[in-house]
Motif scaffolding. Structure first.
Motif, mmCIF file in Angstrom:
data_model
loop_
_atom_site.group_PDB
_atom_site.id
_atom_site.type_symbol
_atom_site.label_atom_id
_atom_site.label_comp_id
_atom_site.label_asym_id
_atom_site.label_seq_id
_atom_site.Cartn_x
_atom_site.Cartn_y
_atom_site.Cartn_z
ATOM 1 N N ASN A 4 1.026 1.033 -15.015
ATOM 2 C CA ASN A 4 0.859 -0.305 -15.604
ATOM 3 C C ASN A 4 -0.381 -0.353 -16.501
ATOM 4 O O ASN A 4 -0.656 -1.387 -17.114
ATOM 5 N N TYR B 122 8.919 4.450 -1.725
ATOM 6 C CA TYR B 122 8.257 3.203 -1.303
ATOM 7 C C TYR B 122 8.255 3.137 0.209
ATOM 8 O O TYR B 122 9.152 3.699 0.822
ATOM 9 N N VAL C 252 7.631 -5.665 -5.277
ATOM 10 C CA VAL C 252 6.601 -4.878 -4.599
ATOM 11 C C VAL C 252 5.455 -5.748 -4.082
ATOM 12 O O VAL C 252 4.949 -5.542 -2.985
ATOM 13 N N HIS C 253 5.050 -6.732 -4.899
ATOM 14 C CA HIS C 253 3.857 -7.513 -4.565
ATOM 15 C C HIS C 253 4.120 -8.597 -3.530
ATOM 16 O O HIS C 253 3.183 -9.201 -3.021
ATOM 17 N N SER D 10 -0.035 -4.997 -9.986
ATOM 18 C CA SER D 10 0.640 -5.940 -10.880
ATOM 19 C C SER D 10 1.567 -6.857 -10.069
ATOM 20 O O SER D 10 1.874 -6.569 -8.909
ATOM 21 N N LYS D 11 1.970 -7.947 -10.699
ATOM 22 C CA LYS D 11 2.887 -8.885 -10.023
ATOM 23 C C LYS D 11 4.046 -9.178 -10.956
ATOM 24 O O LYS D 11 4.361 -10.348 -11.238
ATOM 25 N N CYS D 12 4.647 -8.122 -11.467
ATOM 26 C CA CYS D 12 5.748 -8.296 -12.438
ATOM 27 C C CYS D 12 6.819 -9.207 -11.838
ATOM 28 O O CYS D 12 7.224 -9.010 -10.678
ATOM 29 N N CYS E 150 0.754 -1.380 -5.684
ATOM 30 C CA CYS E 150 0.651 -1.750 -7.101
ATOM 31 C C CYS E 150 -0.135 -3.065 -7.197
ATOM 32 O O CYS E 150 0.043 -3.949 -6.370
ATOM 33 N N TYR F 170 9.878 -9.345 -12.219
ATOM 34 C CA TYR F 170 11.160 -8.726 -11.890
ATOM 35 C C TYR F 170 11.032 -7.717 -10.740
ATOM 36 O O TYR F 170 11.974 -6.979 -10.456
ATOM 37 N N CYS F 171 9.859 -7.644 -10.101
ATOM 38 C CA CYS F 171 9.645 -6.619 -9.071
ATOM 39 C C CYS F 171 9.204 -7.260 -7.762
ATOM 40 O O CYS F 171 8.385 -8.179 -7.764
ATOM 41 N N GLY G 231 5.335 2.951 -7.230
ATOM 42 C CA GLY G 231 4.265 1.961 -7.338
ATOM 43 C C GLY G 231 3.393 2.262 -8.546
ATOM 44 O O GLY G 231 3.890 2.665 -9.588
HETATM 45 S S1 SF4 Z 1 5.620 -1.433 -9.227
HETATM 46 FE FE1 SF4 Z 1 5.937 -1.499 -11.457
HETATM 47 S S2 SF4 Z 1 7.409 -3.175 -11.755
HETATM 48 FE FE2 SF4 Z 1 6.524 -3.421 -9.681
HETATM 49 S S3 SF4 Z 1 4.784 -4.833 -9.899
HETATM 50 FE FE3 SF4 Z 1 4.007 -2.721 -10.121
HETATM 51 S S4 SF4 Z 1 4.032 -2.298 -12.345
HETATM 52 FE FE4 SF4 Z 1 5.326 -4.072 -11.972
#
Ligand code: SF4
Ligand code: SF4
Length: 377
Positions: free
Chosen positions: A207, A125, A138-139, A131-133, A129, A135-136, A182
């Motif tokens: 994802n 990293y 990243v976003h 997605s907006k999970c 990504c 538990y993560c 990601g």
């Molecule tokens: S990197 Fe993985 S866990 Fe994080 S938002 Fe993207 S899909 Fe979800």
């Protein structure tokens, strides 16, 4: 410790270690790493825990690989030395096994590794990504913003080190190669990762927002390759709550298309991260089992929200925090996991331990058996 010479250790076959060290796992991290300057240079760590031992990547590939080999040897040597000490000597200073000594995975094992690398995890990293999970991070942090000019160094250091290890016969033929950086389908370095991994035991974490023709082609050409989707839901409502994007039907279509591209059904793997109060209800559990039946998937990896794992590691080994530990026999996550594991078993499916501590997973398995025996699922 000086009283033990190195050659006294050749006969020591039992000592504390873990599978990550013995099987020589290489996790390549960047901004998410825990070594000095890993956000600029990148690093290699043996596991994904915050206390993981490892090294910062060097400017030359051979230096990087030689330094992680040295680190592993130092850990094993020190652990062997400790295995020869009396309990009264346990307060001796640990230089290389300080972090591991606190870890629940660091247990007595018999030496058995062949010294080759058995896991290559591209987990660098920043990485993008969509997605907006929940538990993560990243976003909503720097981890998701990859600038090829600013972050080229850590990626180049990583690719060079992997290629050097491969070209010098240091990676076992049965090693698992994982792309976890990601979202692979929108990653600027995805073609380089595909080239490295296409003929290996390759696992792409995706994802499934996008159906990628190259991933489908790899699945169709290499039966040892696989994808993993963290599905975390069985219904579109829960998917939206967990992922922050309302595209469950698209993801299910893409998953079906990947499944149709595979040579073996086992090339599609699913994970379910238990989020108490969000996705631990019977409706989602029943629906995810239906999805598995449609795709002929027999195994579900059950994991937990890793944001709380680091805390558990520190707390569980520090008496000052013991009073904060859950006094209940089963935590909310244990109960939710136990139910899902029991329902899978009831349907002839397998629940695999994702990232629980060994003692927790034993507890959860016992709970699943209790539920099945008392017909509570
Ligand atoms: S990197 Fe993985 S866990 Fe994080 S938002 Fe993207 S899909 Fe979800
Ligand atoms: S911290 Fe634990 S899992 Fe990580 S390398 Fe050390 S013993 Fe293994």
């Amino acid at each position: 410790m000086n009283k033990y010479k190195k050659n006294d250790l050749t006969g020591v076959k039992k000592y504390r270690s873990c599978t990550y060290i013995e099987r020589f796992h290489l996790n390549f991290n960047g901004l998410n790493g825990h070594q000095i300057n890993s956000n600029n240079k990148g690093c290699i760590e043996f596991c994904c825990l915050s206390l993981a031992p490892g090294i910062t990547l060097c400017d030359t590939a051979d230096e990087s690989i030689k330094s992680i080999i040295k680190k592993r040897a130092e850990i094993i040597t020190e652990s062997k030395m400790f295995s020869l000490l009396d309990k009264s000597d346990y307060d001796k200073i640990r230089n290389f096994t300080f972090a591991c000594a606190k870890c629940p995975y660091f247990n007595e094992m018999t030496e058995g590794g062949d010294g080759l690398i058995h896991f290559v995890n591209i987990n660098m990293y920043p990485a993008p990504c969509q997605s907006k999970c929940i538990y993560c991070g990243v976003h909503n942090g720097k981890s998701g913003v990859l600038n090829r000019r600013l972050h080229a160094e850590c990626y180049e250091n990583m690719f060079n080190a992997i290629e050097w290890a491969r070209d010098n016969g240091m990676i076992a033929t049965d090693a698992v190669w994982q792309a976890a950086s990601g979202e692979i389908t929108i990653h600027p370095y995805k073609d380089r990762m595909f080239d490295l991994m296409k003929d290996k035991d390759a696992k792409f974490l995706t994802n499934c927002f996008i159906f990628d023709e190259k991933i489908a082609a790899i699945l169709g050409a290499n039966p040892r390759s696989s994808i993993n989707l963290s599905i975390d839901a069985g219904t579109s409502e829960t998917w939206y709550k967990v992922k922050g994007v309302d595209n469950f039907d698209t993801v299910m279509d893409n998953l079906a298309k990947y499944s149709a591209s595979c040579i073996r059904l086992e090339q599609i793997t699913l994970k379910y991260i238990i989020l108490p109060g969000i996705n631990d209800n019977l409706e989602d559990y029943r629906a995810v089992i239906e999805i598995m039946k449609q795709l002929k998937i027999e195994k579900l990896i059950i994991s937990r929200d890793n944001r709380f794992r680091i805390e558990k590691l520190i707390i569980s080994r520090d008496n000052r925090f013991r009073h904060k530990l859950d006094k209940e026999k089963y935590s909310l996550t244990d109960k939710a996991t136990g139910y899902l594991a029991a329902m899978l078993k009831e349907n002839g499916m397998i629940a695999e331990n994702g990232s629980f501590w060994p003692d927790e997973y034993e507890k959860v398995s016992a709970l699943a058996n209790e539920l099945l025996e008392s017909n509570k699922v």
